[in-house]
Design a protein around this motif. Sequence first.
Motif, PDB file in Angstrom:
ATOM      1  N   ASP A  61      24.505  42.737  16.566  1.00 37.68           N
ATOM      2  CA  ASP A  61      23.568  42.640  17.505  1.00 37.68           C
ATOM      3  C   ASP A  61      22.611  41.513  17.086  1.00 37.68           C
ATOM      4  N   VAL A  62      21.971  41.730  15.922  1.00 38.68           N
ATOM      5  CA  VAL A  62      21.073  40.928  15.140  1.00 38.68           C
ATOM      6  C   VAL A  62      21.598  39.413  15.249  1.00 38.68           C
ATOM      7  N   ILE A  63      22.870  39.116  14.851  1.00 39.63           N
ATOM      8  CA  ILE A  63      23.294  37.570  14.417  1.00 39.63           C
ATOM      9  C   ILE A  63      23.347  37.101  16.253  1.00 39.63           C
ATOM     10  N   ARG A  64      23.905  38.001  17.174  1.00 42.87           N
ATOM     11  CA  ARG A  64      24.269  37.520  18.234  1.00 42.87           C
ATOM     12  C   ARG A  64      22.773  37.114  19.092  1.00 42.87           C
ATOM     13  N   ASN A  72      11.587  31.736  12.530  1.00 43.71           N
ATOM     14  CA  ASN A  72      11.335  31.509  13.830  1.00 43.71           C
ATOM     15  C   ASN A  72      12.378  31.893  14.913  1.00 43.71           C
ATOM     16  N   VAL A  73      13.556  31.786  14.610  1.00 42.87           N
ATOM     17  CA  VAL A  73      14.641  32.252  15.405  1.00 42.87           C
ATOM     18  C   VAL A  73      14.662  33.619  15.402  1.00 42.87           C
ATOM     19  N   ARG A 117      18.736  30.140  19.106  1.00 41.96           N
ATOM     20  CA  ARG A 117      18.511  28.954  18.329  1.00 41.96           C
ATOM     21  C   ARG A 117      18.975  27.792  19.155  1.00 41.96           C
ATOM     22  N   THR A 118      18.712  26.571  18.535  1.00 43.71           N
ATOM     23  CA  THR A 118      19.301  25.306  19.258  1.00 43.71           C
ATOM     24  C   THR A 118      20.749  25.232  18.931  1.00 43.71           C
ATOM     25  N   LEU A 146      23.326  29.876  10.482  1.00 43.38           N
ATOM     26  CA  LEU A 146      22.669  28.803   9.757  1.00 43.38           C
ATOM     27  C   LEU A 146      21.517  28.296  10.296  1.00 43.38           C
ATOM     28  N   GLY A 147      20.645  27.637   9.627  1.00 44.42           N
ATOM     29  CA  GLY A 147      19.352  27.281  10.357  1.00 44.42           C
ATOM     30  C   GLY A 147      18.908  25.914   9.611  1.00 44.42           C
TER      31      GLY A 147
END
Length: 367
Positions: free
Chosen positions: A247-250, A100-101, A256-257, A91-92
């Motif tokens: 890998d991408v999600i990790r 950005n993340v 991310r904050t 989520l963002g």
Amino acid sequence: MTPPKFSARPELGSLKLYNSGLTVDDIAARAKGHRIAKLASNENPHGPNDAVQAAMRDAIARPFIYPDPSARALADEIARQTGVEKSRVILGDGSEDLLNVLARAVLNAGDEVVTLFPSFPLHEDYATMMGATVTRIGLTPSYEIDIDALLAAASRPVRLTLLANPMNPAGLWLGPDELDALLAAQHPESLLCLDEAYVEYAAGPDYASAVERLATHGKPLLILRTFSKAYGLAGLRIGYGISNSDDVIRAMHLVRTPFNTNAVAQAAALAALTHTDEMAEAIADTLRERVRMAEGLTALGLRVLPSRGNFLFVDCGQPSAEVADRLIDHGVIVKPWKQEGFESFLRVSVGLGWENDQFLEAMARIL
């Protein structure tokens, strides 16, 4: 006292502040008593339904408690509806936050990013911010996506191929065969990211979401979506990403904050996902109005590109910034496009019937 100087990172030297567009308050003095038709930001003017508003009221009653950092209830529902593992949902603070993340998670100085052009500016800006180089795939002379050039670029070992489908601002889209060709052409060492911010407005036999291919795609794929458009939650700032790559999600979670989606936004998005009847009605109205607006603009002698978004990309045949400025006197806000080669185009959102009428009438007077 002279303000002190401080040098920012050199990669920022070529960036410009994002053009967020004018607000209703910005133009009130020039609107001359007109109702103001805000058609610049691709918002859903129908707004959220009663269930969403009730969820927001309940969530705001506990502002002293931190939100769930993983937005588990919302992530579970997204996973259920998309068929992905819930561990592959992120989520963002709007999908632009996830752009950005993503850039901070995967891009190094000197990496190459491929994107379509004209583009959503942040697709390029965040890459530039990280010191990456951007390769633009422009439209053909007949204003179509240059599929051959896109496939050739995606087949190289670039770090990231990032494009919106449907495109923003052009409204163009990849058909099912074109999407499959892109997925097949993708280099196995590259990440492909498809920004599907306008997917709800694109449904039809000539459009396919990459979500339908995610489970069987053997190369890294990330899909971004937002609640700002069809779901009518632009003011709350919430979007999500789904991937077939742990890998991408990790990597994205690492940068991310921790609390990047607030509790009210999480509650509203969950209610919006599970109460969609009114949204479907709003989308149907937008699609009808999109056809009517395109026909009206074409009747004025203007070129209107085909669109599967809740907006149209219109060639005014003259500097669009001047047209947009003159529309303010008629109470209409649109977005003149300023990327090179498209300065005669404006992007106009599809609004409510009266807003679209006001825009068309104003354009007829101006032109």
